[in-house]
Write a protein that holds these residues in place. Structure first.
Motif, PDB file in Angstrom:
ATOM      1  N   MET A 103      -5.545  -9.573 -13.697  1.00 32.74           N
ATOM      2  CA  MET A 103      -6.711  -9.873 -12.869  1.00 32.74           C
ATOM      3  C   MET A 103      -7.963  -9.947 -13.720  1.00 32.74           C
ATOM      4  O   MET A 103      -8.153  -9.148 -14.642  1.00 32.74           O
ATOM      5  CB  MET A 103      -6.894  -8.788 -11.807  1.00 32.74           C
ATOM      6  CG  MET A 103      -8.010  -9.071 -10.805  1.00 32.74           C
ATOM      7  SD  MET A 103      -8.278  -7.674  -9.677  1.00 32.74           S
ATOM      8  CE  MET A 103      -9.681  -6.883 -10.460  1.00 32.74           C
ATOM      9  N   LEU A 105     -12.218 -10.280 -13.035  1.00 34.95           N
ATOM     10  CA  LEU A 105     -13.286 -10.246 -12.041  1.00 34.95           C
ATOM     11  C   LEU A 105     -14.622 -10.309 -12.769  1.00 34.95           C
ATOM     12  O   LEU A 105     -14.868  -9.519 -13.684  1.00 34.95           O
ATOM     13  CB  LEU A 105     -13.198  -8.966 -11.208  1.00 34.95           C
ATOM     14  CG  LEU A 105     -14.320  -8.735 -10.182  1.00 34.95           C
ATOM     15  CD1 LEU A 105     -14.284  -9.808  -9.096  1.00 34.95           C
ATOM     16  CD2 LEU A 105     -14.203  -7.338  -9.567  1.00 34.95           C
ATOM     17  N   SER A 112     -19.579 -13.209  -7.078  1.00 36.28           N
ATOM     18  CA  SER A 112     -18.532 -12.696  -7.953  1.00 36.28           C
ATOM     19  C   SER A 112     -17.353 -13.653  -7.905  1.00 36.28           C
ATOM     20  O   SER A 112     -17.136 -14.344  -6.905  1.00 36.28           O
ATOM     21  CB  SER A 112     -18.091 -11.296  -7.529  1.00 36.28           C
ATOM     22  OG  SER A 112     -19.122 -10.356  -7.739  1.00 36.28           O
ATOM     23  N   LEU A 114     -13.136 -13.958  -8.642  1.00 39.44           N
ATOM     24  CA  LEU A 114     -11.865 -13.263  -8.798  1.00 39.44           C
ATOM     25  C   LEU A 114     -10.787 -14.267  -9.198  1.00 39.44           C
ATOM     26  O   LEU A 114     -10.637 -15.309  -8.552  1.00 39.44           O
ATOM     27  CB  LEU A 114     -11.471 -12.582  -7.485  1.00 39.44           C
ATOM     28  CG  LEU A 114     -10.053 -12.009  -7.405  1.00 39.44           C
ATOM     29  CD1 LEU A 114      -9.913 -10.802  -8.334  1.00 39.44           C
ATOM     30  CD2 LEU A 114      -9.714 -11.631  -5.964  1.00 39.44           C
ATOM     31  N   ARG A 158     -13.863  -6.204  -1.198  1.00 32.46           N
ATOM     32  CA  ARG A 158     -13.418  -7.579  -0.928  1.00 32.46           C
ATOM     33  C   ARG A 158     -12.201  -7.924  -1.783  1.00 32.46           C
ATOM     34  O   ARG A 158     -11.257  -8.579  -1.315  1.00 32.46           O
ATOM     35  CB  ARG A 158     -14.566  -8.550  -1.206  1.00 32.46           C
ATOM     36  CG  ARG A 158     -14.194 -10.026  -1.039  1.00 32.46           C
ATOM     37  CD  ARG A 158     -13.695 -10.325   0.386  1.00 32.46           C
ATOM     38  NE  ARG A 158     -13.357 -11.717   0.545  1.00 32.46           N
ATOM     39  CZ  ARG A 158     -14.217 -12.645   0.990  1.00 32.46           C
ATOM     40  NH1 ARG A 158     -15.464 -12.295   1.301  1.00 32.46           N
ATOM     41  NH2 ARG A 158     -13.843 -13.890   1.126  1.00 32.46           N
ATOM     42  N   VAL A 159     -12.185  -7.484  -3.031  1.00 33.24           N
ATOM     43  CA  VAL A 159     -11.034  -7.723  -3.899  1.00 33.24           C
ATOM     44  C   VAL A 159      -9.791  -7.056  -3.310  1.00 33.24           C
ATOM     45  O   VAL A 159      -8.711  -7.661  -3.249  1.00 33.24           O
ATOM     46  CB  VAL A 159     -11.304  -7.200  -5.319  1.00 33.24           C
ATOM     47  CG1 VAL A 159     -10.023  -7.224  -6.165  1.00 33.24           C
ATOM     48  CG2 VAL A 159     -12.385  -8.036  -5.996  1.00 33.24           C
ATOM     49  N   ARG A 162      -8.615  -9.040  -0.387  1.00 31.96           N
ATOM     50  CA  ARG A 162      -8.019 -10.326  -0.792  1.00 31.96           C
ATOM     51  C   ARG A 162      -6.597 -10.132  -1.294  1.00 31.96           C
ATOM     52  O   ARG A 162      -5.703 -10.920  -0.985  1.00 31.96           O
ATOM     53  CB  ARG A 162      -8.886 -10.978  -1.878  1.00 31.96           C
ATOM     54  CG  ARG A 162      -8.373 -12.329  -2.358  1.00 31.96           C
ATOM     55  CD  ARG A 162      -8.435 -13.347  -1.238  1.00 31.96           C
ATOM     56  NE  ARG A 162      -7.961 -14.654  -1.653  1.00 31.96           N
ATOM     57  CZ  ARG A 162      -6.687 -15.041  -1.621  1.00 31.96           C
ATOM     58  NH1 ARG A 162      -5.752 -14.178  -1.197  1.00 31.96           N
ATOM     59  NH2 ARG A 162      -6.334 -16.254  -1.980  1.00 31.96           N
ATOM     60  N   VAL A 212      -8.786  -0.470  -5.178  1.00 31.61           N
ATOM     61  CA  VAL A 212      -7.828  -1.580  -5.284  1.00 31.61           C
ATOM     62  C   VAL A 212      -6.443  -1.086  -5.661  1.00 31.61           C
ATOM     63  O   VAL A 212      -5.455  -1.779  -5.454  1.00 31.61           O
ATOM     64  CB  VAL A 212      -8.337  -2.629  -6.309  1.00 31.61           C
ATOM     65  CG1 VAL A 212      -7.488  -3.888  -6.248  1.00 31.61           C
ATOM     66  CG2 VAL A 212      -9.804  -2.983  -6.035  1.00 31.61           C
TER      67      VAL A 212
END
Length: 409
Positions: A103, A105, A112, A114, A158-159, A162, A212
């Motif tokens: 990942m 970011l 931002s 991702l 939000r990550v 998602r 996360v």
């Protein structure tokens, strides 16, 4: 040094021993062949044993052993038989887009980005989300009151959402690299950032693990990641040492020495307006009685707000900055990022001439126009994540990184 956070409650994805001892000496050549085989399959989409024997420079049994290991690691699959002239169809191997991901970011001022990719460099998620939209959504959730969380917290939430929506567990992401504008402490906390509200003092690394569920997180300065992006796929390919800086916004130089980022002992390389605060350079430039903040001049020229006559003043002062940096570091090259006018061929040639006026020999670093600017941050983060993940997976300290397919440009 890397600012890495590893969740003690989750499996550590890096080797517990130093990277250089990932494989015994007797297996180093095999590991290198393994990396070349994976890179060939990743970059070209498929490959046969005969092709891989030629590319890797090893025997057929060694290639077969490597393919079996890569299949077991979950990064490639055997494809359907492929026709090969008039003979029997040849077996081929293709990249697997599976559960093992990296990942990247990039937390910017207003938005931002991702990106998630497999270990073979194939992007599976690429999303940009605006910070104002996140704040508005949080405000609605708070029944019209001010949101309880700041931008960095909302971005990480939000990550997490998602990944959950895509059916991806945090533990599926074996390496994550987060780019930020600011000074990063060892534990992934941002010591100082003037670019993103709420970022100063925020423990990005720890909260990424907690929110996360990521097993391994590296937090890195955005300019350093731009330098990594240039080193991997930009104008700095093949260089072992260079300085990357902007012709605006405090210059914010990133330094690569020996093919690796150099952070300095206090991790403050390139941070803050030290040059004008110390009086090394003038904080303002003046032309025909008109005075402008030095760090606003380049943007004014590129936007057309300032006449091109300002370029000579800009380049003269920028040449002094570069001379000071090269006096200490003596890199192969200096990469300058800016707009189309201030880093165009004529402007760079003029800058090089002015810089040479401050050097003591004709043998001096070359000045080059840098590439894609802020987009290099996400690319550099992805490259760094892949390098760390593949280093652990293949058991070698500096694995070749595959071409990134579908990555930001």
């Amino acid at each position: 040094m890397a600012h890495e956070i590893v969740d003690p409650a989750l499996p550590r994805t890096r080797a517990a021993v130093p990277e250089s001892t990932g494989r015994p000496d007797s297996q180093r050549l095999y590991a290198a062949a393994l990396a070349r085989i994976l890179q060939r399959i990743s970059d070209h989409g498929s490959a046969t044993i005969a092709e891989l024997v030629d590319i890797a420079g090893v025997s057929r049994p060694t290639v077969q052993r490597a393919l079996a290991e890569l299949e077991q690691l979950g990064v490639i699959d055997q494809a359907e038989l492929r026709a090969s002239g008039t003979g029997r169809p040849a077996r081929s191997w293709v990249p697997r887009t599976g559960a093992r991901l990296v990942m990247a970011l990039d937390i910017r001022r207003e938005e931002s980005r991702l990106v998630l990719a497999g270990l073979t460099g194939r992007v599976v998620v690429d999303e940009v989300f605006g910070h104002q939209a996140l704040l508005a959504e949080a405000e609605r959730s708070a029944a019209g009151g001010p949101p309880a969380d700041g931008i960095p917290e909302l971005v990480l939430r939000r990550v997490a959402a998602r990944l959950a929506a895509a059916g991806i567990a945090g533990t599926d992401v074996v390496e994550a690299v987060i780019g930020v504008s600011g000074i990063v402490a060892d534990d992934g906390t941002i010591l100082l950032s003037t670019n993103v509200p709420g970022l100063t003092g925020y423990p990005v690394g720890r909260r990424a693990v907690e929110l996360v569920g990521l097993p391994s997180v590296t937090v890195e300065n955005d300019m350093n990641l731009r330098a990594v992006g240039e080193l991997h796929a930009g104008i700095a390919r093949g260089l072992s040492s260079f300085v990357y800086l902007t012709n605006h916004t405090f210059h914010r130089p990133a330094v690569v020495l020996g093919g690796a980022l150099w952070h300095g002992h206090h991790r403050t390389v390139g941070e803050g307006d030290q040059l004008t605060r110390s009086g090394v350079i003038s904080p303002r430039l003046t032309l025909d009685g008109h005075s402008v903040e030095y760090f606003d001049v380049a943007g004014g020229i590129d936007s057309g707000a300032l006449d091109r006559a300002w370029l000579e003043l800009l380049n003269d002062q920028l040449a002094k900055v570069i001379a000071v940096l090269c006096y200490v570091l003596d890199p192969e090259a200096v990469l300058v990022h800016g707009g189309p006018v201030t880093t165009g061929p004529a402007a760079i040639a003029d800058l090089q001439d002015r810089f040479l006026g401050y050097t003591v020999t004709d043998s001096a670093p070359h000045l080059l126009a840098a590439g894609h600017g802020s987009e290099l941050t996400i690319s550099g983060a992805l490259v760094l994540a892949l390098k760390q993940a593949l280093g652990t997976t293949l058991g070698m300290p500096d694995p070749p990184v595959p071409r990134i397919h579908g990555a930001p440009s």
